[in-house]
Design an enzyme around this catalytic site. Structure first.
Site, mmCIF file in Angstrom:
data_model
loop_
_atom_site.group_PDB
_atom_site.id
_atom_site.type_symbol
_atom_site.label_atom_id
_atom_site.label_comp_id
_atom_site.label_asym_id
_atom_site.label_seq_id
_atom_site.Cartn_x
_atom_site.Cartn_y
_atom_site.Cartn_z
ATOM 1 N N ARG A 347 -1.627 -5.209 -0.026
ATOM 2 C CA ARG A 347 -1.238 -5.691 -1.353
ATOM 3 C C ARG A 347 -0.792 -4.511 -2.204
ATOM 4 N NH1 ARG A 347 -4.822 -8.434 -6.234
ATOM 5 N NH2 ARG A 347 -3.028 -8.892 -7.554
ATOM 6 N N HIS A 348 0.130 -4.754 -3.120
ATOM 7 C CA HIS A 348 0.629 -3.711 -4.016
ATOM 8 C C HIS A 348 -0.483 -3.156 -4.903
ATOM 9 C CE1 HIS A 348 0.359 -6.438 -7.445
ATOM 10 N NE2 HIS A 348 0.912 -7.374 -6.678
ATOM 11 N N HIS A 533 1.754 -9.368 -1.655
ATOM 12 C CA HIS A 533 0.919 -9.710 -2.799
ATOM 13 C C HIS A 533 -0.470 -10.115 -2.325
ATOM 14 C CE1 HIS A 533 4.682 -9.777 -5.195
ATOM 15 N NE2 HIS A 533 5.189 -10.187 -4.043
#
Length: 594
Positions: A347-348, A533
């Site tokens: 995930r970012h 995400h």
């Protein structure tokens, strides 16, 4: 309502009595309460004392192995070619168009169906021949020859009996009988749909059932929404929502609704009010239809079977809606492809609006539209975008802490001894930035190109705006010193991302994208890094493990738990850390932070 309409649509006594518990309903009826008034859910229904107009239709529905193949086509066509009009209704052949009938005479329709069925049973074809027909906007099976004549005679018999017994006008289908596979699809999908249709063997064993359905004609031209999350009204003009409820929404009557909200009518309560749109998903047209009676004809032998007399087991009940799970063979093939490689889904890092709120852009913009750094956790600078700084509002960058997180993650991966062979990223700026900083710790930012795959972008239902964000183009990313690939052809182009997609569409998009990502790297030895995400940690990994998608409610709960974990690391999140759509302020209905 006019007197003629009142006479045509009588009270719903018989219909509601049949759906209710007699032991609870009878005492109220004995006290003089009308049946529909006695039902608690509709105690605040403003249309409680109005006649409820219903339309009825008769369909011939396949059951058994043929239905299984048709549903498999439904799943594959929706996954590969997006949703079309045929997906709104279960597989069927229309025998009679929708018609009206007085509620107190509906029982006569049941008798008409039984009489027509009994008269046709001995002549009903043992096998209904289906011939594939294709055009630029239609794909389906045609029923030809004498079997079609017999089925049409059955429809005419039903219409005649219904006219005599129930005193209603029924128009039987006398034209070409057909079972629609796809309708009003994009022309460039025609070849793919035809290939999928040819995999259906129309000679499969089939049990044909005539089914009488009804729908509420008040909402024929409305959109139907299915509620995903529970919602307790914050204002008197809002609806109470429970998972599984259906809401009817008139697209032409939304002027009073603020962004992120719609005005709808609850099927369960009959009440009208505001509701947060991102608590719902689009439902199929037939999901709110009521099936009244069926008449089952004989089971046809499997024409493709080598053993005479080998029949499939009988199946009863309504055709099931298309499932979102992927076929076993497809999953096995995908697992065999990745057996010697590893896929790492990340995930970012922390996004700037996660810390400074939705108004972060106003906090760092000068009156003449230039960016400045009001806080050390704001990024040092923003990349140039052709449409200006406004596009960052729905496509925010990483915060300074977020950049630090990415570098620390890259350093930890480097220390673990893994080798990154290829990188794929969501088109969101925060994801591309994360990929770049992780590669930087490996000293690979100039050697390994980032392949941008829009198919792994988060669920668009959770986007605060009604449109998908405007992302940076590949050329803009190149100019901003992101080493992105200009040659990669994504599974889902940016233009294919639709706002407010259903959960099934989102899960399917991620599964197809991951399948392409894995197959795009057949010779790579090492880890395939996928930067997406929070939701991608589930939806982009389950297909690779051969696991079916989570139920939508379980999925939302999982993502909420991810949010709660982050809440322990920052004081800027809301008190609950909820990942469910925020809907407390009608003028700022937010989606899920991703």
């Amino acid at each position: 309502m006019a007197a003629g309409e009142t006479q045509l649509y009588a009270k719903v006594f018989n219909k509601l009595k049949g759906r209710s518990n007699p032991s609870l309903l009878d005492p109220l009826l004995g006290m003089g309460f009308p049946a529909h008034t006695a039902l608690h859910c509709h105690c605040n229904d403003p249309s409680l004392d109005d006649p409820i107009p219903q339309e009825y239709a008769l369909f011939l529905c396949p059951m058994g192995p043929l239905l299984d193949k048709l549903q498999e086509f439904w799943r594959k066509s929706r996954r590969q070619c997006a949703k079309n009009r045929a997906h709104e209704v279960f597989p069927h052949i229309t025998l009679c168009d929708f018609f009206t009938c007085e509620d107190q005479k509906v029982e006569y329709l049941y008798e008409a169906l039984k009489r027509a069925g009994d008269r046709t049973l001995h002549a009903f074809p043992s096998a209904v021949p289906l011939v594939l027909h294709s055009s630029i906007s239609y794909l389906g099976f045609f029923v030809n020859d004498s079997p079609a004549d017999i089925i049409r005679e059955f429809a005419v018999m039903f219409a005649t009996e219904a006219s005599i017994l129930a005193d209603c006008t029924v128009k039987p289908c006398t034209k070409q009988l057909h079972l629609t596979l796809a309708h009003k699809f994009y022309p460039h999908h025609q070849r793919t749909l035809e290939q999928l249709a040819r995999a259906i063997n129309p000679g499969h064993s089939c049990q044909w059932t005539a089914a009488l359905y009804s729908r509420d004609m008040r909402f024929v031209h409305y959109q139907t929404l299915r509620v995903l999350f529970q919602y307790k009204p914050q204002n008197v003009d809002e609806l109470t929502l429970s998972p599984g409820d259906y809401i009817f929404v008139d697209p032409t009557q939304q002027e009073e609704a603020s962004e992120g909200w719609v005005i709808g009518i609850s099927q369960r309560t009959g009440c009208r009010g505001f509701l947060p749109e991102n608590y719902t998903e689009r439902a199929s047209e037939c999901d709110t239809w009521v099936r009244h009676r069926t008449y089952t004809f004989s089971v046809a032998p499997d024409l493709s079977s080598r053993k005479d007399g080998e029949l499939s087991s009988r199946r009863n009940g309504e055709p099931n809606p298309p499932s979102s799970s992927r076929s076993l063979s497809s999953l096995q093939s995908l697992q065999a492809t990745i057996v010697r490689r590893s896929v790492l889904v990340v995930r970012h890092g922390e996004r700037v609006d996660q810390i400074f709120g939705k108004s972060w852009l106003q906090q760092c913009t000068t009156p003449d539209g230039r960016y400045y750094r009001p806080d050390l956790n704001f990024p040092r600078s923003l990349p140039k975008r052709s449409r200006g700084i406004k596009d960052f509002e729905n496509d925010p960058p990483l915060s300074s802490c977020g950049i630090f997180q990415c570098r620390m993650a890259g350093e930890a991966l480097l220390d673990s001894g893994i080798r990154i062979a290829s990188v794929f990223s969501s088109p969101a700026l925060r994801c591309v930035q994360t990929a770049k900083h992780i590669l930087g710790e490996f000293k690979l930012e100039k050697k390994v190109k980032i392949r941008v795959e829009p198919g792994i972008f988060e669920w668009t239902k959770w986007e605060a705006s009604k449109t998908t964000p405007t992302f940076m183009t590949l050329e803009e990313m190149k100019e901003a010193d992101f080493n992105v690939s200009l040659d990669y052809r994504p599974a889902f182009p940016l233009a294919s991302l639709l706002p407010a997609e259903s959960y099934d569409d989102y899960v399917h998009r991620c599964a197809v994208s991951m399948e392409q990502i894995v197959s795009t790297c057949p010779q790579d030895v090492g880890v395939i890094l996928v930067v997406g995400h929070g939701s991608a940690l589930d939806t982009c990994t389950r297909p690779l493990l051969g696991l079916p998608p989570l139920d939508c409610a379980d999925f939302a709960q999982l993502v909420r738990k991810m949010s709660e974990e982050e809440d322990r690391q920052t004081t800027k999140w809301n008190a609950t850390g909820s990942k469910e759509p925020e809907a407390r302020m009608r003028n700022a209905a937010s989606g899920l932070p991703g």
